[in-house]
Design a protein around this motif. Structure first.
Motif, PDB file in Angstrom:
ATOM      1  N   SER A 184      31.444   6.458 -12.236  1.00  0.00           N
ATOM      2  CA  SER A 184      31.088   6.338 -10.813  1.00  0.00           C
ATOM      3  C   SER A 184      30.825   4.885 -10.440  1.00  0.00           C
ATOM      4  O   SER A 184      30.527   4.039 -11.294  1.00  0.00           O
ATOM      5  CB  SER A 184      29.853   7.189 -10.507  1.00  0.00           C
ATOM      6  OG  SER A 184      28.728   6.669 -11.203  1.00  0.00           O
ATOM      7  N   HIS A 185      30.961   4.573  -9.143  1.00  0.00           N
ATOM      8  CA  HIS A 185      30.677   3.216  -8.668  1.00  0.00           C
ATOM      9  C   HIS A 185      29.229   2.835  -8.960  1.00  0.00           C
ATOM     10  O   HIS A 185      28.948   1.686  -9.312  1.00  0.00           O
ATOM     11  CB  HIS A 185      30.970   3.118  -7.166  1.00  0.00           C
ATOM     12  CG  HIS A 185      32.427   3.204  -6.831  1.00  0.00           C
ATOM     13  ND1 HIS A 185      33.347   2.262  -7.236  1.00  0.00           N
ATOM     14  CD2 HIS A 185      33.126   4.151  -6.130  1.00  0.00           C
ATOM     15  CE1 HIS A 185      34.544   2.598  -6.798  1.00  0.00           C
ATOM     16  NE2 HIS A 185      34.439   3.771  -6.121  1.00  0.00           N
ATOM     17  N   HIS A 186      28.326   3.801  -8.803  1.00  0.00           N
ATOM     18  CA  HIS A 186      26.909   3.519  -9.016  1.00  0.00           C
ATOM     19  C   HIS A 186      26.663   3.074 -10.464  1.00  0.00           C
ATOM     20  O   HIS A 186      26.005   2.052 -10.716  1.00  0.00           O
ATOM     21  CB  HIS A 186      26.060   4.747  -8.685  1.00  0.00           C
ATOM     22  CG  HIS A 186      24.592   4.501  -8.894  1.00  0.00           C
ATOM     23  ND1 HIS A 186      23.938   4.825 -10.050  1.00  0.00           N
ATOM     24  CD2 HIS A 186      23.656   3.942  -8.062  1.00  0.00           C
ATOM     25  CE1 HIS A 186      22.658   4.495  -9.957  1.00  0.00           C
ATOM     26  NE2 HIS A 186      22.451   3.963  -8.727  1.00  0.00           N
ATOM     27  N   PHE A 187      27.206   3.842 -11.424  1.00  0.00           N
ATOM     28  CA  PHE A 187      26.962   3.499 -12.836  1.00  0.00           C
ATOM     29  C   PHE A 187      27.630   2.170 -13.197  1.00  0.00           C
ATOM     30  O   PHE A 187      27.045   1.343 -13.905  1.00  0.00           O
ATOM     31  CB  PHE A 187      27.476   4.616 -13.756  1.00  0.00           C
ATOM     32  CG  PHE A 187      26.981   4.481 -15.173  1.00  0.00           C
ATOM     33  CD1 PHE A 187      25.749   4.987 -15.543  1.00  0.00           C
ATOM     34  CD2 PHE A 187      27.742   3.817 -16.131  1.00  0.00           C
ATOM     35  CE1 PHE A 187      25.276   4.862 -16.851  1.00  0.00           C
ATOM     36  CE2 PHE A 187      27.279   3.680 -17.440  1.00  0.00           C
ATOM     37  CZ  PHE A 187      26.033   4.203 -17.790  1.00  0.00           C
ATOM     38  N   ARG A 188      28.866   1.937 -12.713  1.00  0.00           N
ATOM     39  CA  ARG A 188      29.551   0.687 -13.012  1.00  0.00           C
ATOM     40  C   ARG A 188      28.785  -0.508 -12.450  1.00  0.00           C
ATOM     41  O   ARG A 188      28.704  -1.561 -13.087  1.00  0.00           O
ATOM     42  CB  ARG A 188      30.974   0.734 -12.450  1.00  0.00           C
ATOM     43  CG  ARG A 188      31.881   1.718 -13.156  1.00  0.00           C
ATOM     44  CD  ARG A 188      32.140   1.266 -14.599  1.00  0.00           C
ATOM     45  NE  ARG A 188      32.920   2.215 -15.370  1.00  0.00           N
ATOM     46  CZ  ARG A 188      34.246   2.279 -15.369  1.00  0.00           C
ATOM     47  NH1 ARG A 188      34.945   1.455 -14.597  1.00  0.00           N
ATOM     48  NH2 ARG A 188      34.856   3.170 -16.106  1.00  0.00           N
ATOM     49  N   ASP A 189      28.216  -0.356 -11.235  1.00  0.00           N
ATOM     50  CA  ASP A 189      27.437  -1.442 -10.651  1.00  0.00           C
ATOM     51  C   ASP A 189      26.205  -1.741 -11.498  1.00  0.00           C
ATOM     52  O   ASP A 189      25.901  -2.913 -11.772  1.00  0.00           O
ATOM     53  CB  ASP A 189      27.016  -1.083  -9.218  1.00  0.00           C
ATOM     54  CG  ASP A 189      28.183  -1.085  -8.248  1.00  0.00           C
ATOM     55  OD1 ASP A 189      29.227  -1.686  -8.603  1.00  0.00           O
ATOM     56  OD2 ASP A 189      28.065  -0.473  -7.163  1.00  0.00           O
ATOM     57  N   ARG A 190      25.506  -0.681 -11.888  1.00  0.00           N
ATOM     58  CA  ARG A 190      24.293  -0.883 -12.706  1.00  0.00           C
ATOM     59  C   ARG A 190      24.675  -1.500 -14.072  1.00  0.00           C
ATOM     60  O   ARG A 190      23.942  -2.317 -14.630  1.00  0.00           O
ATOM     61  CB  ARG A 190      23.557   0.442 -12.927  1.00  0.00           C
ATOM     62  CG  ARG A 190      23.122   1.169 -11.674  1.00  0.00           C
ATOM     63  CD  ARG A 190      22.314   0.304 -10.729  1.00  0.00           C
ATOM     64  NE  ARG A 190      21.087  -0.207 -11.354  1.00  0.00           N
ATOM     65  CZ  ARG A 190      20.247  -1.036 -10.734  1.00  0.00           C
ATOM     66  NH1 ARG A 190      20.528  -1.478  -9.495  1.00  0.00           N
ATOM     67  NH2 ARG A 190      19.144  -1.441 -11.332  1.00  0.00           N
ATOM     68  N   GLU A 191      25.832  -1.108 -14.596  1.00  0.00           N
ATOM     69  CA  GLU A 191      26.290  -1.640 -15.880  1.00  0.00           C
ATOM     70  C   GLU A 191      26.582  -3.136 -15.768  1.00  0.00           C
ATOM     71  O   GLU A 191      26.197  -3.927 -16.656  1.00  0.00           O
ATOM     72  CB  GLU A 191      27.543  -0.880 -16.326  1.00  0.00           C
ATOM     73  CG  GLU A 191      28.040  -1.224 -17.729  1.00  0.00           C
ATOM     74  CD  GLU A 191      29.233  -0.373 -18.128  1.00  0.00           C
ATOM     75  OE1 GLU A 191      29.198   0.216 -19.232  1.00  0.00           O
ATOM     76  OE2 GLU A 191      30.203  -0.288 -17.329  1.00  0.00           O
TER      77      GLU A 191
END
Length: 387
Positions: A371-378
């Motif tokens: 997801s975009h959310h997880f990739r951003d946090r990563e």
């Protein structure tokens, strides 16, 4: 006038001529081992005469026949002292080799002196030490002269009896003593049924193992290389080992050998990775449920800032845990295996977390971790780590 350089003069000049001033003792002449009586080729007959002088009654052909017939490569008395003399010797050639098997005599005590005559290594100057038995079984260029000297002293009949017995079949074993000390193994026959086998160790192994194992009993000297150690047990196999064979003295030594411990899953994964394999899997059982809880939060629409912040924390905990595991693998590989993996490509947290069995939840897990959310946090976590 110059001194002629004969073998006898050479022996005298080297200080190895047999002492002529005093008669040697019996144990200095009759032995299974080296006695340091170095002789010349021309002195072999005289040495046999010294051996003969140690007997009150000259040995007869039957005496040497018993020595030859009682010699073999495997001695059943090493397993049990209750084996009869005529049912205790085997002659088995080593498989896959043209070499003759090592022979040792297994005789009654009164016959041991006769065996010492023919089994004592003759230390002839400039030659490898060989006994009469060796010269009979594996002759060389001087064997004819040595055996001729033996025959001239003890008699040609004695030599013939010894040769015939050594080259014969020996005592064929037809029964084992009823003592229950022999291991019994049943092996399947190719055509059906079983064959009963009784393993017996070669006498050469018994004697050679004693020599090899001496290193494990050496005293540790200060500042010296460490001596090998092991778990050893001394076991007496007979109160009178000479009744087994005059060539064997002392007790049996046994040792305990243990297989190396099997590597645990994590250690084995480290070794595979250090040798070019995959990065070890992160097998924390709490990760899977945490990913599914995170996926559940993403599947719902939240507008509350506090709830959204908690969703960030869910992703951050997963990412931080994955980065910590990656660091642990790097450190453990360097510490345990001495391998630096700093230059190798390391997996991203999302890829590491995904490497596990999901069952029916695989689609949900993939959707959450890509997801975009997880990739951003990563990306935020990786930039913070590299800063």
């Amino acid at each position: 006038m110059p001194i002629e350089d004969t073998d006898d003069n050479l022996a005298e000049n080297l200080g190895v001529e047999a002492k002529a001033t005093e008669a040697p003792k019996k144990e200095e002449v009759l032995s299974f081992r080296f006695v340091n009586r170095i002789i010349t080729e021309s002195g072999v007959k005289a040495e046999f005469e010294v051996m003969l002088s140690m007997f009150k009654k000259p040995p007869a052909p039957a005496d040497f026949q018993r020595v030859g017939a009682g010699s073999g490569s495997h001695l059943l008395k090493l397993t049990t002292p209750r084996a009869e003399s005529k049912q205790s010797v085997l002659r088995c050639a080593p498989s896959g080799s043209n070499a003759l098997p090592f022979f040792a005599p297994s005789l009654n005590a009164p016959d041991i002196p006769y065996a010492k005559v023919v089994y004592r290594p003759l230390e002839i100057m400039g030659r490898a030490p060989k006994s009469v038995v060796d010269h009979i079984r594996e002759p060389d260029e001087i064997s004819e002269a040595v055996l001729g000297a033996f025959a001239s002293v003890f008699g040609a009949e004695c030599l013939d009896a010894l040769q015939s017995a050594l080259f014969g079949s020996g005592h064929l074993i037809t029964s084992l003593p009823d003592a229950g000390e022999f291991p019994i193994i049943f092996l399947p026959r190719p055509g059906g049924g079983d064959i009963q086998a009784t393993p017996v160790s070669p006498v050469e192994v018994f004697m050679g193992f004693k020599d090899i194992s001496q290193a494990w009993h050496l005293k540790q000297e200060k500042d010296a290389p460490p001596v090998p150690r092991g778990r050893w047990i001394r076991q007496s196999i007979s109160a009178k080992p000479q009744n087994i064979s005059g060539m064997i003295g002392g007790g049996r030594k046994r040792f305990l050998a243990e297989m190396p411990k099997v590597m645990g899953g994590y250690d084995a994964a480290l070794l595979r990775y250090a040798q070019g394999g995959k990065f070890p899997a992160w097998k924390d059982s709490s990760v899977g449920p945490a990913v599914l809880r995170y996926a559940e939060r993403l599947e719902k629409t939240y507008t509350n800032s506090e709830i959204l912040a908690n969703t960030d924390k869910h992703a951050d905990r997963l990412i931080t845990g994955a980065l910590d595991f990656i660091t642990q693998v790097k450190d453990d590989t360097a510490e345990l295996l001495g391998v630096d993996i700093g230059g190798r490509t390391l997996p991203n947290p999302s890829a590491l977390i995904m490497r596990r069995r999901w069952g029916n939840d695989e689609d949900r897990a993939i959707k959450a971790l890509t997801s975009h959310h997880f990739r951003d946090r990563e990306q935020i976590a990786l930039k913070k780590k590299d800063a």
